[in-house]
Design a protein around this motif. Sequence first.
Motif, PDB file in Angstrom:
ATOM      1  N   ALA A  71       0.858  -1.185   0.000  1.00 16.66           N
ATOM      2  CA  ALA A  71       0.000   0.000   0.000  1.00 16.66           C
ATOM      3  C   ALA A  71       0.895   1.236   0.000  1.00 16.66           C
ATOM      4  CB  ALA A  71      -0.902   0.015   1.229  1.00 16.66           C
ATOM      5  N   ARG A  72       0.311   2.403  -0.307  1.00 16.27           N
ATOM      6  CA  ARG A  72       1.120   3.617  -0.378  1.00 16.27           C
ATOM      7  C   ARG A  72       1.390   4.229   0.997  1.00 16.27           C
ATOM      8  NH1 ARG A  72      -3.901   5.342  -1.851  1.00 16.27           N
ATOM      9  NH2 ARG A  72      -4.754   6.874  -0.419  1.00 16.27           N
ATOM     10  N   GLN A  73       0.606   3.877   2.033  1.00 17.15           N
ATOM     11  CA  GLN A  73       0.780   4.450   3.363  1.00 17.15           C
ATOM     12  C   GLN A  73       2.126   4.023   3.956  1.00 17.15           C
ATOM     13  OE1 GLN A  73      -1.971   2.751   2.411  1.00 17.15           O
ATOM     14  NE2 GLN A  73      -3.582   4.267   2.463  1.00 17.15           N
ATOM     15  N   TYR A 115      12.103  12.188  -3.023  1.00 17.33           N
ATOM     16  CA  TYR A 115      11.180  11.536  -3.947  1.00 17.33           C
ATOM     17  C   TYR A 115      10.451  10.424  -3.223  1.00 17.33           C
ATOM     18  CZ  TYR A 115      13.562  13.768  -7.870  1.00 17.33           C
ATOM     19  OH  TYR A 115      14.084  14.685  -8.743  1.00 17.33           O
ATOM     20  N   PHE A 116       9.210  10.209  -3.605  1.00 13.61           N
ATOM     21  CA  PHE A 116       8.427   9.095  -3.099  1.00 13.61           C
ATOM     22  C   PHE A 116       7.770   8.436  -4.301  1.00 13.61           C
ATOM     23  CE2 PHE A 116       4.499   7.283  -1.354  1.00 13.61           C
ATOM     24  CZ  PHE A 116       5.074   6.373  -0.492  1.00 13.61           C
ATOM     25  N   CYS A 117       8.060   7.153  -4.536  1.00 18.17           N
ATOM     26  CA  CYS A 117       7.582   6.428  -5.717  1.00 18.17           C
ATOM     27  C   CYS A 117       6.873   5.154  -5.289  1.00 18.17           C
ATOM     28  CB  CYS A 117       8.749   6.050  -6.625  1.00 18.17           C
ATOM     29  SG  CYS A 117       9.857   7.394  -7.022  1.00 18.17           S
ATOM     30  N   TYR A 118       5.789   4.840  -5.990  1.00 17.93           N
ATOM     31  CA  TYR A 118       5.058   3.612  -5.699  1.00 17.93           C
ATOM     32  C   TYR A 118       4.167   3.276  -6.898  1.00 17.93           C
ATOM     33  CZ  TYR A 118       1.184   6.761  -4.778  1.00 17.93           C
ATOM     34  OH  TYR A 118       0.222   7.721  -4.917  1.00 17.93           O
ATOM     35  N   VAL A 164       4.399  -1.540 -15.787  1.00 12.79           N
ATOM     36  CA  VAL A 164       3.781  -1.108 -14.537  1.00 12.79           C
ATOM     37  C   VAL A 164       3.909   0.408 -14.449  1.00 12.79           C
ATOM     38  CG1 VAL A 164       3.833  -1.296 -12.010  1.00 12.79           C
ATOM     39  CG2 VAL A 164       4.407  -3.277 -13.422  1.00 12.79           C
ATOM     40  N   SER A 165       2.786   1.093 -14.166  1.00 15.75           N
ATOM     41  CA  SER A 165       2.796   2.548 -13.983  1.00 15.75           C
ATOM     42  C   SER A 165       3.166   2.880 -12.545  1.00 15.75           C
ATOM     43  CB  SER A 165       1.414   3.138 -14.294  1.00 15.75           C
ATOM     44  OG  SER A 165       1.114   2.991 -15.645  1.00 15.75           O
ATOM     45  N   TYR A 166       4.016   3.893 -12.375  1.00 15.18           N
ATOM     46  CA  TYR A 166       4.424   4.346 -11.046  1.00 15.18           C
ATOM     47  C   TYR A 166       4.101   5.824 -10.878  1.00 15.18           C
ATOM     48  CZ  TYR A 166       6.882   0.228  -9.429  1.00 15.18           C
ATOM     49  OH  TYR A 166       7.182  -1.031  -8.980  1.00 15.18           O
ATOM     50  N   ASN A 167       3.572   6.186  -9.701  1.00 16.26           N
ATOM     51  CA  ASN A 167       3.432   7.588  -9.312  1.00 16.26           C
ATOM     52  C   ASN A 167       4.746   7.994  -8.670  1.00 16.26           C
ATOM     53  OD1 ASN A 167       0.802   7.749 -10.153  1.00 16.26           O
ATOM     54  ND2 ASN A 167      -0.078   7.458  -8.136  1.00 16.26           N
ATOM     55  N   ILE A 168       5.301   9.103  -9.135  1.00 18.57           N
ATOM     56  CA  ILE A 168       6.569   9.610  -8.626  1.00 18.57           C
ATOM     57  C   ILE A 168       6.327  11.031  -8.125  1.00 18.57           C
ATOM     58  CG2 ILE A 168       8.978  10.143  -9.176  1.00 18.57           C
ATOM     59  CD1 ILE A 168       8.596   8.151 -11.595  1.00 18.57           C
ATOM     60  N   ASN A 200      17.155  20.815  -0.250  1.00 21.72           N
ATOM     61  CA  ASN A 200      17.862  21.336   0.928  1.00 21.72           C
ATOM     62  C   ASN A 200      16.955  21.452   2.143  1.00 21.72           C
ATOM     63  OD1 ASN A 200      19.969  21.707  -0.915  1.00 21.72           O
ATOM     64  ND2 ASN A 200      19.346  23.799  -1.330  1.00 21.72           N
ATOM     65  N   ILE A 201      16.176  20.407   2.424  1.00 24.75           N
ATOM     66  CA  ILE A 201      15.225  20.510   3.526  1.00 24.75           C
ATOM     67  C   ILE A 201      15.738  19.906   4.826  1.00 24.75           C
ATOM     68  CG2 ILE A 201      13.175  20.666   2.089  1.00 24.75           C
ATOM     69  CD1 ILE A 201      12.741  17.701   2.437  1.00 24.75           C
ATOM     70  N   GLY A 202      16.938  19.365   4.836  1.00 26.70           N
ATOM     71  CA  GLY A 202      17.520  18.809   6.059  1.00 26.70           C
ATOM     72  C   GLY A 202      16.817  17.535   6.493  1.00 26.70           C
ATOM     73  N   SER A 203      16.685  17.352   7.807  1.00 31.08           N
ATOM     74  CA  SER A 203      16.024  16.176   8.337  1.00 31.08           C
ATOM     75  C   SER A 203      14.518  16.316   8.140  1.00 31.08           C
ATOM     76  CB  SER A 203      16.341  16.022   9.822  1.00 31.08           C
ATOM     77  OG  SER A 203      15.696  14.849  10.310  1.00 31.08           O
ATOM     78  N   TYR A 204      13.909  15.291   7.588  1.00 25.52           N
ATOM     79  CA  TYR A 204      12.511  15.389   7.157  1.00 25.52           C
ATOM     80  C   TYR A 204      11.854  14.035   7.366  1.00 25.52           C
ATOM     81  CZ  TYR A 204       8.702  16.408   3.834  1.00 25.52           C
ATOM     82  OH  TYR A 204       7.494  16.618   3.235  1.00 25.52           O
ATOM     83  N   THR A 205      10.811  14.008   8.170  1.00 26.32           N
ATOM     84  CA  THR A 205      10.031  12.787   8.358  1.00 26.32           C
ATOM     85  C   THR A 205       8.675  13.016   7.718  1.00 26.32           C
ATOM     86  OG1 THR A 205      11.147  12.219  10.409  1.00 26.32           O
ATOM     87  CG2 THR A 205       9.002  11.188  10.027  1.00 26.32           C
ATOM     88  N   VAL A 206       8.320  12.167   6.783  1.00 25.31           N
ATOM     89  CA  VAL A 206       7.059  12.331   6.060  1.00 25.31           C
ATOM     90  C   VAL A 206       6.206  11.084   6.252  1.00 25.31           C
ATOM     91  CG1 VAL A 206       7.991  11.481   3.866  1.00 25.31           C
ATOM     92  CG2 VAL A 206       5.992  12.954   3.857  1.00 25.31           C
ATOM     93  N   GLN A 207       4.941  11.337   6.525  1.00 20.30           N
ATOM     94  CA  GLN A 207       3.946  10.271   6.594  1.00 20.30           C
ATOM     95  C   GLN A 207       3.057  10.438   5.370  1.00 20.30           C
ATOM     96  OE1 GLN A 207       1.258  10.530   9.902  1.00 20.30           O
ATOM     97  NE2 GLN A 207       0.510   8.456   9.605  1.00 20.30           N
ATOM     98  N   VAL A 208       2.947   9.390   4.588  1.00 24.65           N
ATOM     99  CA  VAL A 208       2.162   9.439   3.354  1.00 24.65           C
ATOM    100  C   VAL A 208       0.877   8.653   3.573  1.00 24.65           C
ATOM    101  CG1 VAL A 208       2.157   8.891   0.901  1.00 24.65           C
ATOM    102  CG2 VAL A 208       4.276   9.581   2.012  1.00 24.65           C
ATOM    103  N   GLN A 209      -0.236   9.275   3.226  1.00 27.00           N
ATOM    104  CA  GLN A 209      -1.526   8.624   3.396  1.00 27.00           C
ATOM    105  C   GLN A 209      -2.292   8.623   2.089  1.00 27.00           C
ATOM    106  OE1 GLN A 209      -3.402  10.672   6.638  1.00 27.00           O
ATOM    107  NE2 GLN A 209      -1.727  10.236   8.007  1.00 27.00           N
TER     108      GLN A 209
END
Length: 79
Positions: free
Chosen positions: A4-6, A19-22, A59-63, A70-79
């Motif tokens: 899943a993408r989450q 980048y976030f790809c799935y 297969v198609s991918y969303n990128i 230059n955003i430094g430390s970054y925690t991302v939650q994808v929903q």
Amino acid sequence: FATARQTTQTFNTTTNYVYFCYPAAFGAVTSFVNNGFPESVAGWTLVTRNFVNASGGTVSYNIYQHTQANIGSYTVQVQ
């Protein structure tokens, strides 16, 4: 491999984009949470590309690319 993408991921970058790809079959991202704060999907650029795997299947991918580098430390939650 995800089913899943989450997800929640932490990145540390000072010179590159995040980048976030799935697989596109997982559906579009409905929201991003940046370091605990909601972030607009508009803060990311979406491109969908087709890739041919080793078996010859396409297969198609969303990128998604974050619009800022230059955003430094970054925690991302994808929903």
